[in-house]
Design an enzyme around this catalytic site. Sequence first.
Site, PDB file in Angstrom:
ATOM      1  N   HIS A   1       7.176  -1.853  -6.833  1.00 42.13           N
ATOM      2  CA  HIS A   1       5.901  -3.019  -6.586  1.00 42.13           C
ATOM      3  C   HIS A   1       5.791  -1.563  -6.677  1.00 42.13           C
ATOM      4  O   HIS A   1       5.150  -0.880  -6.026  1.00 42.13           O
ATOM      5  CB  HIS A   1       6.252  -2.943  -5.243  1.00 42.13           C
ATOM      6  CG  HIS A   1       4.836  -3.926  -4.665  1.00 42.13           C
ATOM      7  ND1 HIS A   1       4.348  -4.292  -5.453  1.00 42.13           N
ATOM      8  CD2 HIS A   1       4.160  -3.790  -3.442  1.00 42.13           C
ATOM      9  CE1 HIS A   1       2.903  -4.558  -4.598  1.00 42.13           C
ATOM     10  NE2 HIS A   1       2.870  -4.169  -3.337  1.00 42.13           N
TER      11      HIS A   1
ATOM     12  N   ASN B   1      -2.794  -2.402  -6.061  1.00 42.35           N
ATOM     13  CA  ASN B   1      -2.152  -3.004  -5.756  1.00 42.35           C
ATOM     14  C   ASN B   1      -2.610  -4.595  -5.797  1.00 42.35           C
ATOM     15  O   ASN B   1      -3.639  -5.235  -5.466  1.00 42.35           O
ATOM     16  CB  ASN B   1      -1.889  -2.658  -4.183  1.00 42.35           C
ATOM     17  CG  ASN B   1      -0.511  -3.542  -3.282  1.00 42.35           C
ATOM     18  OD1 ASN B   1      -0.124  -4.701  -4.434  1.00 42.35           O
ATOM     19  ND2 ASN B   1      -0.203  -3.258  -2.603  1.00 42.35           N
TER      20      ASN B   1
ATOM     21  N   CYS C   1       3.893  -9.200  -1.776  1.00 40.84           N
ATOM     22  CA  CYS C   1       4.446  -8.648  -2.263  1.00 40.84           C
ATOM     23  C   CYS C   1       5.666  -8.521  -3.153  1.00 40.84           C
ATOM     24  O   CYS C   1       6.473  -7.931  -4.089  1.00 40.84           O
ATOM     25  CB  CYS C   1       3.564  -6.873  -2.480  1.00 40.84           C
ATOM     26  SG  CYS C   1       1.778  -6.674  -1.734  1.00 40.84           S
TER      27      CYS C   1
END
Length: 323
Positions: free
Chosen positions: A250, A280, A113
């Site tokens: 993020h 996500n 990520c």
Amino acid sequence: MIRSIVRGFGAALPKRVMTNSEIEGVVETSDEWIVQRTGIRQRYIAGEGETTASLGEAAARAALDNAGLTPADIDLIILATSTPDNTFPATAVNIQNRLGMTHGFAFDMQAVCSGFVYAVATADLYIRGGMAKRVLVIGAETFSRILDWKDRTTCVLFGDGAGALVIEAGEGEGTSSDRGILTSQLRSDGSHKDKLYVDGGPSTTGTVGHLRMEGREVFKHAVGMITDVIEQAFEATGTTADDLDWLVPHQANKRIIDGSAKKLNIDPEKVVITVDKHGNTSAASIPLALAVAASDGRIKKGDLVMLEAMGGGFTWGAVLLRW
């Protein structure tokens, strides 16, 4: 001095939208449970013919169009991804070919990520080092293909998509008033490698594997790690949270995003949130959020923007730039 300046942005999403109510038919969960704990209401899922490379190409073309450039103007492609089309060659090379490029060079970067933050920082180094004048930085993922759709703690969280930036060399005075990347702060700590991982790989199991996560452990470390690198980015540039126009985090979990902003005393109105619509998307989440906020006019030329992420490894980092 040379600064690495954002010239264009773009995004691409799969055709299929999967709502929380649809997931209720796959695992034992509910829309209320997912929204309350994550802020996610829907995500996009790649279908037949949609891959990390195809999504990355679409985002790249959108960024080039936004920049008023063509593939011939690009010297380097850096793709941040944990879900490549193949073990090798790099999916970035596949995208290079799809764009009709036979010049320059391309490679993948894997920091889960945190990948896009790492990739932007790397592009900055290549530009300031004189090895590239224009870099196409892409974050693209098809996490739906490594999920265990029987594990309700993880399958509700992730989605697919891609985003891209065109970053080019420009001139600056060496102050925080310059446009472009002002500082990058990157960290990793492999002692946490088993808290968020995929249980397979070519060198170990010979399989692709599925995503596994100790959610509480990730949550426990996330806010502290994120705020640490953000504070160091402010310190390195002589800026403060009051100077910031936008925080583009993020998009993992709204509770983590809210917790980080609160700890840093950043006004919630300055935080770009897209996790509700995208879920996500790992390395794609920051460029997707940037594209949304720049397209709707929130992020404007001259704005001070903080990018931050934390991912498996653990890896984490922040980039402070002036748009």
